[in-house]
Scaffold this active site. Structure first.
Site, PDB file in Angstrom:
ATOM      1  N   ASP A   1     -11.474  37.690 -13.622  1.00 23.26           N
ATOM      2  CA  ASP A   1     -11.578  37.889 -12.171  1.00 23.26           C
ATOM      3  C   ASP A   1     -12.896  37.291 -11.658  1.00 23.26           C
ATOM      4  OD1 ASP A   1      -9.161  39.371 -12.179  1.00 23.26           O
ATOM      5  OD2 ASP A   1     -10.264  41.117 -12.906  1.00 23.26           O
TER       6      ASP A   1
ATOM      7  N   HIS B   1      -8.256  45.759 -12.706  1.00 22.11           N
ATOM      8  CA  HIS B   1      -7.726  44.424 -12.996  1.00 22.11           C
ATOM      9  C   HIS B   1      -6.234  44.356 -12.671  1.00 22.11           C
ATOM     10  CE1 HIS B   1      -7.259  40.484 -14.680  1.00 22.11           C
ATOM     11  NE2 HIS B   1      -6.305  40.923 -15.480  1.00 22.11           N
TER      12      HIS B   1
HETATM   13  N1  LIG Z   1      -7.362  41.005 -19.030  1.00 24.78           N
HETATM   14  C1  LIG Z   1      -6.976  39.875 -18.482  1.00 24.78           C
HETATM   15  O1  LIG Z   1      -7.662  39.334 -17.610  1.00 24.78           O
HETATM   16  C2  LIG Z   1      -5.737  39.193 -18.934  1.00 24.78           C
HETATM   17  C3  LIG Z   1      -4.841  39.826 -19.745  1.00 24.78           C
HETATM   18  N2  LIG Z   1      -3.711  39.198 -20.175  1.00 24.78           N
HETATM   19  C4  LIG Z   1      -2.811  39.956 -21.059  1.00 24.78           C
HETATM   20  O2  LIG Z   1      -3.026  39.575 -22.417  1.00 24.78           O
HETATM   21  C5  LIG Z   1      -1.851  39.881 -23.182  1.00 24.78           C
HETATM   22  C6  LIG Z   1      -1.483  38.720 -24.090  1.00 24.78           C
HETATM   23  O3  LIG Z   1      -1.099  37.607 -23.339  1.00 24.78           O
HETATM   24  P1  LIG Z   1      -0.616  36.244 -24.066  1.00 24.78           P
HETATM   25  O4  LIG Z   1      -1.553  35.883 -25.147  1.00 24.78           O
HETATM   26  O5  LIG Z   1      -0.331  35.273 -23.012  1.00 24.78           O
HETATM   27  O6  LIG Z   1       0.745  36.746 -24.738  1.00 24.78           O
HETATM   28  P2  LIG Z   1       1.524  36.081 -25.973  1.00 24.78           P
HETATM   29  O7  LIG Z   1       2.878  36.690 -25.999  1.00 24.78           O
HETATM   30  O8  LIG Z   1       1.420  34.606 -25.938  1.00 24.78           O
HETATM   31  O9  LIG Z   1       0.693  36.576 -27.227  1.00 24.78           O
HETATM   32  C7  LIG Z   1       0.640  37.912 -27.606  1.00 24.78           C
HETATM   33  C8  LIG Z   1       0.460  37.965 -29.096  1.00 24.78           C
HETATM   34  O10 LIG Z   1       0.358  39.342 -29.466  1.00 24.78           O
HETATM   35  C9  LIG Z   1       1.021  39.480 -30.714  1.00 24.78           C
HETATM   36  N3  LIG Z   1       1.341  40.882 -30.944  1.00 24.78           N
HETATM   37  C10 LIG Z   1       2.316  41.644 -30.426  1.00 24.78           C
HETATM   38  N4  LIG Z   1       2.262  42.880 -30.933  1.00 24.78           N
HETATM   39  C11 LIG Z   1       1.223  42.903 -31.781  1.00 24.78           C
HETATM   40  C12 LIG Z   1       0.652  43.886 -32.619  1.00 24.78           C
HETATM   41  N5  LIG Z   1       1.151  45.114 -32.676  1.00 24.78           N
HETATM   42  N6  LIG Z   1      -0.412  43.552 -33.359  1.00 24.78           N
HETATM   43  C13 LIG Z   1      -0.936  42.303 -33.305  1.00 24.78           C
HETATM   44  N7  LIG Z   1      -0.433  41.323 -32.544  1.00 24.78           N
HETATM   45  C14 LIG Z   1       0.633  41.631 -31.802  1.00 24.78           C
HETATM   46  C15 LIG Z   1       2.237  38.589 -30.606  1.00 24.78           C
HETATM   47  O11 LIG Z   1       2.780  38.282 -31.892  1.00 24.78           O
HETATM   48  C16 LIG Z   1       1.645  37.369 -29.894  1.00 24.78           C
HETATM   49  O12 LIG Z   1       1.172  36.419 -30.810  1.00 24.78           O
HETATM   50  C17 LIG Z   1      -0.779  40.234 -22.147  1.00 24.78           C
HETATM   51  O13 LIG Z   1      -0.652  41.622 -22.080  1.00 24.78           O
HETATM   52  C18 LIG Z   1      -1.354  39.689 -20.846  1.00 24.78           C
HETATM   53  O14 LIG Z   1      -0.843  40.350 -19.719  1.00 24.78           O
HETATM   54  C19 LIG Z   1      -3.450  37.915 -19.831  1.00 24.78           C
HETATM   55  C20 LIG Z   1      -4.328  37.204 -19.036  1.00 24.78           C
HETATM   56  C21 LIG Z   1      -5.507  37.803 -18.484  1.00 24.78           C
HETATM   57  O1  LIG Z   2      -1.670  38.084 -14.233  1.00 21.56           O
HETATM   58  C1  LIG Z   2      -1.402  38.403 -15.404  1.00 21.56           C
HETATM   59  O2  LIG Z   2      -0.355  38.975 -15.744  1.00 21.56           O
HETATM   60  C2  LIG Z   2      -2.402  38.080 -16.449  1.00 21.56           C
HETATM   61  C3  LIG Z   2      -3.733  38.498 -15.973  1.00 21.56           C
HETATM   62  O3  LIG Z   2      -4.110  39.651 -16.080  1.00 21.56           O
HETATM   63  C4  LIG Z   2      -4.509  37.532 -15.204  1.00 21.56           C
HETATM   64  O4  LIG Z   2      -4.242  36.323 -15.248  1.00 21.56           O
HETATM   65  O5  LIG Z   2      -5.446  37.969 -14.529  1.00 21.56           O
END
Ligand SMILES: NC(=O)C1=CN([C@@H]2O[C@H](COP(=O)(O)OP(=O)(O)OC[C@H]3O[C@@H](n4cnc5c(N)ncnc54)[C@H](O)[C@@H]3O)[C@@H](O)[C@H]2O)C=CC1
Ligand SMILES: O=C([O-])CC(=O)C(=O)O
Length: 340
Positions: A177, A204
């Site tokens: 953010d 967030h």
């Molecule tokens: N805090 C923030 O600003 C942001 C948060 N996110 C969040 O981050 C998370 C991940 O997003 P992506 O990487 O794009 O998803 P993705 O689906 O590409 O990767 C997630 C990974 O987690 C793994 N996974 C699932 N369960 C697991 C477990 N029990 N133990 C270990 N690994 C496990 C999967 O195998 C996969 O490789 C989502 O919840 C998303 O909403 C995304 C962008 C920004």
């Molecule tokens: O928007 C989403 O789902 C992933 C996230 O938290 C971000 O990009 O800030």
């Protein structure tokens, strides 16, 4: 366990690694990434491999870990990379970790809110935090998995139940953010983006993300309309990426960058670097809500000081009051899930 050892010039007796990039001794630090093979996990693992403060990099995922660990391990930087590919290896991945970064869980598709991820991600985060409590209760936990407004309270409850909770060591990563607010502000204010600072407070998700453009530096004379538009774009930044990716997930590259910045700040704090300040969603008394994102000073034990909001404009005061009910309900949802 998949072990990839890089040759290091280590001092066997002192756990100190000396390398050419720094004149001073750099302490050994283990960073564990949970969800390392995912959209965020892969570039974040790359960035952590590039970080000279890391001596051991543990990459854990339930799928595709071997390829990612082998790939990252070939990079000629300080850290030793070890991949851990199954639930049975989670304990080893966590043992001795100084910082645990959690991007494990499902991302949004167009039309979904972050809260729509709760049903799947709450369980994933709970399980991983139970393992953290058991294997590395003193690690700093960087929670990326959404909905952060609920996953951080879930983690806190899991740690409380295990008797290991230390509010100084639990962080919701809201750095993206801040990264977005800086980028969007620089574009409108016509100032060099590298010089921009903007605190982002609250939570967030949607309106709980409250950028404080009245405190942005370098100062610029932006109209109320522009500030309103900048605020909305920052709040909707995640959705902007989700829609552009059209079903192929949410922000991964910018999130990896943001996650790497935050983890680096945690490591610097642990190493005693003074005045390391980042925004993060932490246990807080800044408002009446038990968790709140604001500027936080990082130190040798994690959170050294949760900083206040500073002076707010009327527009920001209004935004703050508007976000509280949603943030409160997301926090309560997480607590309820973890305590039931
Ligand atoms: N805090 C923030 O600003 C942001 C948060 N996110 C969040 O981050 C998370 C991940 O997003 P992506 O990487 O794009 O998803 P993705 O689906 O590409 O990767 C997630 C990974 O987690 C793994 N996974 C699932 N369960 C697991 C477990 N029990 N133990 C270990 N690994 C496990 C999967 O195998 C996969 O490789 C989502 O919840 C998303 O909403 C995304 C962008 C920004
Ligand atoms: O928007 C989403 O789902 C992933 C996230 O938290 C971000 O990009 O800030």
């Amino acid at each position: 366990m998949l072990r990839f050892i890089k040759s290091l010039t280590t001092s066997p007796s002192s756990h100190i690694v000396r390398r050419g990039y720094a004149s001073e001794a750099v302490p050994e630090r283990k960073v564990t990434v949970l969800g390392a093979a995912g959209g965020i996990g892969q570039p974040l693992s790359l960035l952590m491999k590039l970080n000279p403060l890391v001596s051991n990099l543990a990459l854990y995922d339930i799928a595709n870990t071997p390829g990612v660990a082998a790939d990252v391990s070939h990079i000629n930087t300080r850290s030793e990379v070890v991949g851990y590919a199954s639930d049975a290896e989670l304990g080893k991945a966590l043992e001795g970790a100084d910082v645990v970064i959690i991007p494990a869980g499902v991302p949004r598709k167009p039309g979904m809110t972050r809260d729509d991820l709760f049903n799947i991600n709450a369980g994933i985060v709970k399980g991983l935090c139970e393992a953290i409590a058991k294997h590395c209760p003193n690690a700093l936990v960087n929670m990326i998995s959404n909905p952060v407004n609920s996953t951080v309270p879930i983690a806190a409850e899991v740690f409380k139940k295990a008797g290991t909770y230390d509010p100084k060591r639990l962080f919701g990563v809201t750095t993206l953010d801040v990264v977005r607010a800086k980028t969007f502000y620089a574009g409108k204010a016509m100032v060099p983006v590298a010089e921009v600072n903007v605190p982002v407070v609250g939570g967030h998700a949607g309106i709980t993300i409250l950028p404080l453009f009245s405190q942005a530096t370098p100062k610029a004379n932006l109209s109320d309309e522009v500030i309103t538009a900048l605020t909305k774009r920052t709040q909707d930044g995640g959705t902007e990426v989700v829609e552009a990716k059209a079903g192929k997930g949410s922000a991964t590259l910018s999130m990896a960058y943001a996650g790497a910045i935050f983890a680096d700040a945690c490591l610097k704090g642990l190493n005693g670097v003074p005045d390391v300040i980042e925004c993060s969603f932490v246990q807080s008394t800044v408002t009446e809500l038990p968790f709140f994102a604001s500027r936080v000073r990082l130190g040798k034990n994690g959170v050294e000081e949760v900083l206040g909001l500073g002076p707010l404009s009327d527009f920001e005061k209004e935004g703050l009051e508007k976000l509280k009910p949603e943030l409160k309900s997301s926090i309560e949802k997480g607590i309820k899930f973890a305590t039931q």
